[in-house]
Design an enzyme around this catalytic site. Structure first.
Site, PDB file in Angstrom:
ATOM      1  CB  ILE A  17      49.581  34.477  34.403  1.00  0.00           C
ATOM      2  CG1 ILE A  17      49.763  35.678  35.342  1.00  0.00           C
ATOM      3  CG2 ILE A  17      48.215  33.818  34.584  1.00  0.00           C
ATOM      4  CD1 ILE A  17      48.920  36.878  34.969  1.00  0.00           C
ATOM      5  N   GLY A  38      40.294  29.643  28.723  1.00  0.00           N
ATOM      6  CA  GLY A  38      41.443  30.551  28.693  1.00  0.00           C
ATOM      7  C   GLY A  38      42.212  30.605  29.999  1.00  0.00           C
ATOM      8  CG  ASP A  40      38.063  32.151  34.661  1.00  0.00           C
ATOM      9  OD1 ASP A  40      38.499  32.013  35.809  1.00  0.00           O
ATOM     10  OD2 ASP A  40      36.857  32.346  34.400  1.00  0.00           O
ATOM     11  CB  SER A 127      39.249  41.923  26.991  1.00  0.00           C
ATOM     12  OG  SER A 127      38.290  42.133  28.000  1.00  0.00           O
TER      13      SER A 127
HETATM   14  N1  AR6 Z   1      48.836  32.574  31.247  1.00  0.00           N
HETATM   15  C1  AR6 Z   1      48.831  33.817  30.709  1.00  0.00           C
HETATM   16  N2  AR6 Z   1      47.984  34.199  29.742  1.00  0.00           N
HETATM   17  C2  AR6 Z   1      47.092  33.269  29.304  1.00  0.00           C
HETATM   18  C3  AR6 Z   1      47.016  31.954  29.830  1.00  0.00           C
HETATM   19  C4  AR6 Z   1      47.941  31.619  30.847  1.00  0.00           C
HETATM   20  N3  AR6 Z   1      47.968  30.415  31.409  1.00  0.00           N
HETATM   21  N4  AR6 Z   1      46.018  31.291  29.185  1.00  0.00           N
HETATM   22  C5  AR6 Z   1      45.491  32.151  28.287  1.00  0.00           C
HETATM   23  N5  AR6 Z   1      46.140  33.339  28.354  1.00  0.00           N
HETATM   24  P1  AR6 Z   1      41.102  34.710  27.760  1.00  0.00           P
HETATM   25  P2  AR6 Z   1      39.208  36.964  27.859  1.00  0.00           P
HETATM   26  C6  AR6 Z   1      45.921  34.584  27.596  1.00  0.00           C
HETATM   27  O1  AR6 Z   1      40.355  34.070  26.646  1.00  0.00           O
HETATM   28  O2  AR6 Z   1      39.454  37.265  26.434  1.00  0.00           O
HETATM   29  C7  AR6 Z   1      37.002  32.773  29.993  1.00  0.00           C
HETATM   30  O3  AR6 Z   1      36.178  31.707  29.646  1.00  0.00           O
HETATM   31  C8  AR6 Z   1      45.240  34.491  26.255  1.00  0.00           C
HETATM   32  O4  AR6 Z   1      46.159  34.073  25.252  1.00  0.00           O
HETATM   33  O5  AR6 Z   1      41.606  33.853  28.853  1.00  0.00           O
HETATM   34  O6  AR6 Z   1      39.238  38.084  28.854  1.00  0.00           O
HETATM   35  C9  AR6 Z   1      36.435  33.616  31.117  1.00  0.00           C
HETATM   36  O7  AR6 Z   1      35.706  32.815  32.022  1.00  0.00           O
HETATM   37  C10 AR6 Z   1      44.824  35.938  26.067  1.00  0.00           C
HETATM   38  O8  AR6 Z   1      45.928  36.710  25.612  1.00  0.00           O
HETATM   39  O9  AR6 Z   1      40.216  35.859  28.478  1.00  0.00           O
HETATM   40  C11 AR6 Z   1      35.545  34.571  30.401  1.00  0.00           C
HETATM   41  O10 AR6 Z   1      34.279  34.027  30.130  1.00  0.00           O
HETATM   42  C12 AR6 Z   1      44.493  36.395  27.490  1.00  0.00           C
HETATM   43  O11 AR6 Z   1      45.039  35.398  28.360  1.00  0.00           O
HETATM   44  C13 AR6 Z   1      36.277  34.822  29.095  1.00  0.00           C
HETATM   45  O12 AR6 Z   1      37.088  33.664  28.869  1.00  0.00           O
HETATM   46  C14 AR6 Z   1      43.024  36.530  27.784  1.00  0.00           C
HETATM   47  O13 AR6 Z   1      42.304  35.510  27.103  1.00  0.00           O
HETATM   48  C15 AR6 Z   1      37.205  36.000  29.196  1.00  0.00           C
HETATM   49  O14 AR6 Z   1      37.801  36.249  27.954  1.00  0.00           O
END
Ligand code: AR6
Length: 182
Positions: A17, A38, A40, A127
């Protein structure tokens, strides 16, 4: 895949993204807004320190970002113009209002986008990583919340809403959820 709801195109993609050139990309953040893992972590790395500076100012003002709400910052060095940060729910099995909270993340993010006159916005699958929300259920909630918002807010003028999976299975689930609602 791509479908239209009124004048808004809803599109599914697989990818990173942080490379999207939309008016805003959404960040699956947490209530502290100080970055994390992730998506973030990827957004803060790609955007640079300007994002954290904006987040610090917001936190100084509001204390913490409640689950299901959203705020906007610069996108720093990324091709998008803004980041809309939302805090998704942690999945506890479905009995703790997770679906409503997740739908709020989408509605509140779109409200922030609408209030700022933005026309194109890309969402990650909020999430479904560290927070453990099942991808199929999260895709249903995401698609339902976005369609609902667009139908209820014809003044929003969104041109394109992108559902960005990081893997092809997530995109597949978005496409299924969209097809079931055409
Ligand atoms: N582009 C698109 N999607 C992505 C990317 C990217 N570069 N990287 C990961 N994803 P997550 P959450 C996807 O864990 O579950 C953090 O530490 C990933 O595969 O990023 O909402 C925050 O600070 C998944 O499908 O977020 C919070 O503490 C989706 O993004 C916590 O994690 C969301 O995964 C939030 O957890």
């Amino acid at each position: 895949m791509e479908i239209s709801i009124g004048k808004t195109k809803l599109k599914t993609i697989t990818g990173d993204i942080t490379t999207q050139s939309t008016d805003a990309i959404v960040n699956a953040a947490n209530s502290g807004l100080m970055g994390g893992g992730g998506v973030d972590g990827a957004i803060h790395r790609a955007g640079g320190t300007a994002i954290l500076e904006d987040c610090k100012k917001i936190i100084a003002k509001i204390g913490r970002l409640p689950t299901g709400e959203a705020v906007i910052t610069t996108a720093g060095n990324m091709p998008s113009k803004h980041v809309i940060h939302t805090a998704g729910p942690v999945w506890h099995g479905g009995g703790q209002n997770e679906e409503k909270k997740l739908k709020n993340c989408y509605a509140e993010s779109l409200k922030v986008a609408m209030d700022n006159g933005l026309k194109t916005i890309a969402f990650p699958s909020v999430s479904t990583g560290i927070y453990g929300y099942p991808v199929n259920r999260a895709s249903d909630a995401a698609v339902e919340a976005v369609i609902d918002f667009i139908k209820k807010n014809p003044g929003a003028l969104f041109e394109q809403v992108i559902f960005c999976g990081f893997d092809s299975n997530t995109e597949k689930e978005y496409a299924r959820a969209l097809k079931e609602r055409i």
